[in-house]
Design a protein around this motif. Structure first.
Motif, mmCIF file in Angstrom:
data_model
loop_
_atom_site.group_PDB
_atom_site.id
_atom_site.type_symbol
_atom_site.label_atom_id
_atom_site.label_comp_id
_atom_site.label_asym_id
_atom_site.label_seq_id
_atom_site.Cartn_x
_atom_site.Cartn_y
_atom_site.Cartn_z
ATOM 1 N N UNK A 1 0.829 -1.205 0.000
ATOM 2 C CA UNK A 1 0.000 0.000 0.000
ATOM 3 C C UNK A 1 0.861 1.253 0.000
ATOM 4 N N UNK A 2 1.935 1.232 0.790
ATOM 5 C CA UNK A 2 2.826 2.392 0.826
ATOM 6 C C UNK A 2 3.506 2.592 -0.522
ATOM 7 N N UNK A 3 3.961 1.508 -1.138
ATOM 8 C CA UNK A 3 4.615 1.622 -2.441
ATOM 9 C C UNK A 3 3.638 2.057 -3.525
ATOM 10 N N UNK A 4 2.353 1.657 -3.390
ATOM 11 C CA UNK A 4 1.348 2.086 -4.364
ATOM 12 C C UNK A 4 1.160 3.600 -4.310
ATOM 13 N N UNK A 5 1.219 4.186 -3.113
ATOM 14 C CA UNK A 5 1.114 5.639 -2.984
ATOM 15 C C UNK A 5 2.309 6.329 -3.637
ATOM 16 N N UNK A 6 3.492 5.746 -3.457
ATOM 17 C CA UNK A 6 4.684 6.306 -4.097
ATOM 18 C C UNK A 6 4.554 6.212 -5.616
ATOM 19 N N UNK A 7 4.001 5.088 -6.094
ATOM 20 C CA UNK A 7 3.844 4.887 -7.541
ATOM 21 C C UNK A 7 2.882 5.897 -8.160
ATOM 22 N N UNK A 8 2.018 6.489 -7.329
ATOM 23 C CA UNK A 8 1.104 7.525 -7.819
ATOM 24 C C UNK A 8 1.791 8.868 -7.995
ATOM 25 N N UNK A 9 3.078 8.919 -7.672
ATOM 26 C CA UNK A 9 3.814 10.173 -7.802
ATOM 27 C C UNK A 9 3.969 10.929 -6.506
ATOM 28 N N UNK A 10 3.519 10.327 -5.402
ATOM 29 C CA UNK A 10 3.634 10.979 -4.103
ATOM 30 C C UNK A 10 5.089 10.950 -3.639
ATOM 31 N N UNK A 11 5.481 11.935 -2.860
ATOM 32 C CA UNK A 11 6.840 11.967 -2.312
ATOM 33 C C UNK A 11 6.926 11.033 -1.112
ATOM 34 N N UNK A 12 8.156 10.640 -0.791
ATOM 35 C CA UNK A 12 8.351 9.799 0.383
ATOM 36 C C UNK A 12 7.892 10.518 1.648
ATOM 37 N N UNK A 13 8.118 11.842 1.696
ATOM 38 C CA UNK A 13 7.695 12.613 2.869
ATOM 39 C C UNK A 13 6.194 12.538 3.081
ATOM 40 N N UNK A 14 5.425 12.732 2.013
ATOM 41 C CA UNK A 14 3.969 12.745 2.154
ATOM 42 C C UNK A 14 3.429 11.363 2.491
ATOM 43 N N UNK B 1 1.421 10.310 5.968
ATOM 44 C CA UNK B 1 0.080 9.713 5.914
ATOM 45 C C UNK B 1 0.031 8.350 6.587
ATOM 46 N N UNK B 2 1.085 7.554 6.415
ATOM 47 C CA UNK B 2 1.055 6.175 6.904
ATOM 48 C C UNK B 2 1.727 5.992 8.259
ATOM 49 N N UNK B 3 2.563 6.964 8.652
ATOM 50 C CA UNK B 3 3.316 6.802 9.888
ATOM 51 C C UNK B 3 4.518 5.892 9.748
ATOM 52 N N UNK B 4 4.867 5.537 8.520
ATOM 53 C CA UNK B 4 6.017 4.670 8.249
ATOM 54 C C UNK B 4 7.206 5.553 7.885
#
Length: 248
Positions: free
Chosen positions: A9-22, A26-29
């Motif tokens: 799920x975290x990697x899917x958010x990154x794949x959407x173009x989101x930054x690691x910071x954001x 959002x996830x607390x990871x």
């Protein structure tokens, strides 16, 4: 340690173009964990921590056990290679911070420990594969929401060094204060001050471990409610002063 679905799920958010910071916010990871999953998403096989045997410095262990039960926690490394033991110590007590770090170095087979400054407190941290073996009370959730009981080898150490165990508990979740009351002397109300020890914890099991140790060393105590233990009798306070003392 995060499961595979959480990692994906975290990697899917990154794949959407989101930054690691954001994604981290959002996830607390942590960003470091997410970055490592980009190289390998599957968790590494978790190795059982090796049996380090009973700690050689039993006095230091009894003290550190008290600190851990009060203000400590154990968390796994994101890569599953080891564990961090953390004990939170208020900035107000530099002597306690020193004593905690010294005890960690004495117990950790690697002899390593460090300090991480946070807002209002210092987190004394030590990394080792052995922590779950040395502190088998480690588990998911908050301590007061699960059973806390000592292993037979731990109880043997606590029985041999009850004052060190009591000192660790008081230094974590306890305090020495000056109470006061008023008395009538020759018709006049006068203020009377006296020292007192308090211990507060939400775990009934940890409360029981403290009171059993106090009974062993002959300290009179009272339980005001489910969370609070007090020691106020003069002789018992004197014993506590001789073996525990105020935080510093």
């Amino acid at each position: 340690m995060y499961d595979l679905s959480t990692r994906k799920r975290a990697l899917a958010l990154v794949a959407q173009g989101r930054s690691l910071n954001s994604v981290s916010r959002e996830t607390g990871i942590s960003r470091a964990a997410i970055r490592s999953w980009q190289d390998r998403v599957e968790p590494l096989p978790r190795l059982a921590p090796p049996d380090a045997g009973p700690p050689a410095d039993e006095c230091a262990y009894a003290y550190l056990l008290g600190l851990y039960l009060g203000d400590g926690c154990i968390s796994g490394h994101p890569r599953g290679t080891g564990y961090y033991l953390r004990v939170a110590c208020a900035n107000s007590w530099p002597g306690l911070i020193d004593a905690c770090e010294m005890a960690m170095r004495s117990i950790n087979p690697t002899g390593c420990a460090s300090r991480v400054q946070a807002q209002g407190y210092v987190s004394v941290v030590s990394y080792s594969r052995h922590w779950p073996h040395l502190f088998p009370q480690h588990g998911p959730g908050k301590k007061h929401e699960r059973r806390i009981a000592l292993e037979p080898w731990q109880q043997t150490i606590v029985d041999a060094h009850p004052w060190e165990f009591i000192r660790g508990l008081i230094h974590s979740d306890g305090c020495r204060i000056t109470n006061w009351t008023t008395r009538s002397v020759a018709g006049d109300r006068k203020r009377y001050e006296y020292p007192r020890y308090f211990f507060t914890n939400r775990s009934a099991d940890i409360i029981r471990l403290l009171t059993e140790a106090l009974d062993q060393v002959g300290v009179d105590w009272k339980q005001a409610n489910a969370r609070n233990i007090s020691v106020a009798r003069k002789a018992s306070v004197a014993l506590m002063d001789a073996h525990v003392g105020a935080k510093y």
